[in-house]
Design a protein around this motif. Sequence first.
Motif, short mmCIF file in Angstrom:
data_model
loop_
_atom_site.label_atom_id
_atom_site.label_comp_id
_atom_site.label_asym_id
_atom_site.label_seq_id
_atom_site.Cartn_x
_atom_site.Cartn_y
_atom_site.Cartn_z
N CYS A 120 0.82 -1.22 0.00
CA CYS A 120 0.00 0.00 0.00
C CYS A 120 0.86 1.26 0.00
O CYS A 120 0.58 2.20 -0.74
N LEU A 179 -0.33 8.77 1.24
CA LEU A 179 -1.42 8.68 2.20
C LEU A 179 -1.72 10.03 2.82
O LEU A 179 -0.82 10.82 3.07
N THR A 194 -5.28 9.18 7.44
CA THR A 194 -5.04 7.75 7.24
C THR A 194 -3.80 7.30 7.99
O THR A 194 -3.80 6.24 8.62
N ILE A 232 -8.21 3.89 0.21
CA ILE A 232 -7.07 4.40 0.97
C ILE A 232 -7.39 5.77 1.55
O ILE A 232 -7.01 6.08 2.65
N ARG A 233 -8.14 6.58 0.82
CA ARG A 233 -8.42 7.94 1.28
C ARG A 233 -9.51 8.00 2.35
O ARG A 233 -9.60 8.96 3.07
N ASN A 271 -10.93 6.21 5.79
CA ASN A 271 -10.29 5.39 6.81
C ASN A 271 -11.02 4.08 7.04
O ASN A 271 -11.11 3.61 8.16
#
Length: 147
Positions: free
Chosen positions: A25, A49, A53, A105-106, A108
Motif C-alpha cells: 500500500c 497517504l 489515514t 485508501i483515502r 479510513n
Amino acid sequence: LYVLQNRAVFFVHQYHPASLTLRECLYGLGRGTGSIITDDMVRNGFHPLEERTIWSYITQLSSTIRAVHRGNLACRTLQLNHILVSPDAGSGVDENTGMLGGDMIRTNRVRLRINCVGVLDALEFEARRPIEELQMEDMRCLGRIIL
C-alpha cells in the motif's frame, strides 16, 4: 499449529480477501513486483497517504501492540510486509484485480492486522529472550514503521 510425528510444522492463518501488505500500500506495489514509487506512478494517479489515514494506521498499530504487551507477550513480526491492510465490507476494492482502490485508501475504512504473530515463538522456542527485550524491539519496529 499442527505438529506431525515426523516433526513437520504447519501454521494455519485466517484468510482476508483483498488484503495487501502495508508495504504494498505504501509503495504502490502490485503483487510480486518489488519496485518502488516511480515518476510514472505519480503521473498515473498514485498519491501518498493522507494525514488522517496515517494517524488511523498509527492508532491501530499502537492499540494492537498495547493489547499484546498487556498479555505479557510480544509481536516480533512488526514489519511492513507482515502488516495486512484489509478493507471493511463495502469499501473500494476493484472487482477485477482484487486490489484496494484509491477511494479506499483515502477513507479510513481499513483494518490493519499484524500477520505471523507467534511464528517466531514456535520456531525459536529454545532460544528464548526476555519478554521485556522482545517488547522493546516491538516498540523500535513501530518507530521505524512510523518514520
